[in-house]
Design a protein around this motif. Structure first.
Motif, short mmCIF file in Angstrom:
data_model
loop_
_atom_site.label_atom_id
_atom_site.label_comp_id
_atom_site.label_asym_id
_atom_site.label_seq_id
_atom_site.Cartn_x
_atom_site.Cartn_y
_atom_site.Cartn_z
N MET A 9 0.77 -1.12 0.12
CA MET A 9 -0.04 0.00 0.18
C MET A 9 0.64 1.24 -0.18
SD MET A 9 -3.11 0.96 2.59
CE MET A 9 -2.35 0.28 4.02
N ALA A 10 0.47 2.39 -0.97
CA ALA A 10 1.23 3.35 -1.00
C ALA A 10 1.30 4.25 0.31
CB ALA A 10 0.91 4.41 -1.86
N ASN A 56 0.49 7.18 1.09
CA ASN A 56 -0.47 8.16 1.48
C ASN A 56 -1.88 7.57 1.08
OD1 ASN A 56 1.04 10.21 2.18
ND2 ASN A 56 1.44 10.98 -0.05
N SER A 57 -1.88 6.19 0.93
CA SER A 57 -3.33 5.68 0.62
C SER A 57 -4.04 5.43 1.98
CB SER A 57 -3.15 4.49 -0.15
OG SER A 57 -2.22 3.63 0.58
N ILE A 58 -5.34 5.38 1.89
CA ILE A 58 -6.24 4.83 2.88
C ILE A 58 -6.36 3.49 3.23
CG2 ILE A 58 -8.62 5.30 3.72
CD1 ILE A 58 -8.60 8.05 2.25
N PRO A 59 -6.14 2.94 4.49
CA PRO A 59 -6.44 1.50 4.55
C PRO A 59 -7.67 1.16 4.09
CG PRO A 59 -5.69 2.41 6.58
CD PRO A 59 -5.79 3.82 5.55
N PRO A 60 -7.88 0.12 3.40
CA PRO A 60 -9.14 -0.58 2.94
C PRO A 60 -10.28 -0.77 3.72
CG PRO A 60 -7.62 -2.14 2.76
CD PRO A 60 -6.98 -0.97 2.94
N ALA A 99 -9.81 14.72 -8.48
CA ALA A 99 -9.11 13.39 -8.96
C ALA A 99 -9.10 13.29 -10.33
CB ALA A 99 -9.81 12.37 -8.16
N ARG A 136 -6.09 13.14 -13.15
CA ARG A 136 -6.22 11.86 -13.95
C ARG A 136 -5.80 12.43 -15.34
NH1 ARG A 136 -10.75 9.91 -11.21
NH2 ARG A 136 -10.20 8.73 -9.57
#
Length: 88
Positions: A1-2, A4-8, A47, A51
């Motif tokens: 997981m990156a 800055n990503s939010i945990p799933p 976002a 993109r």
């Protein structure tokens, strides 16, 4: 997981409600929308801009584009009734 990503497994994200954020949110909610809906829509639009900037190659991957404008549409407003000008 990156980094800055939010945990799933997270269902929400903490956001600090500053005075400016509250004022901006009030503008977006003025027509009766819920805070969660306008925040979700705002993040979605931002976002998509990121993109597209990366997909079109306008901004290199890994960098944040500066969003300098937007386009919008709304309900058509009636055109003013123009009065005929007569020469005396």
């Amino acid at each position: 997981m990156a980094a800055n990503s939010i945990p799933p497994d997270r269902k929400n994200v903490p956001v600090h409600l500053t005075a400016d954020f509250r004022a901006d949110l009030a503008v977006l909610m003025a027509n009766g929308a819920r805070a969660s809906d306008v925040i979700r829509a705002a993040v979605h639009h931002a976002a998509n801009a990121y993109r597209r900037a990366h997909d079109y190659g306008d901004v290199p991957e890994g960098t944040d584009p500066v969003i300098t404008g937007c386009t919008y549409r709304g309900e058509a407003r009636p055109q003013p009734q123009l009065r005929a000008v007569t020469n005396p």
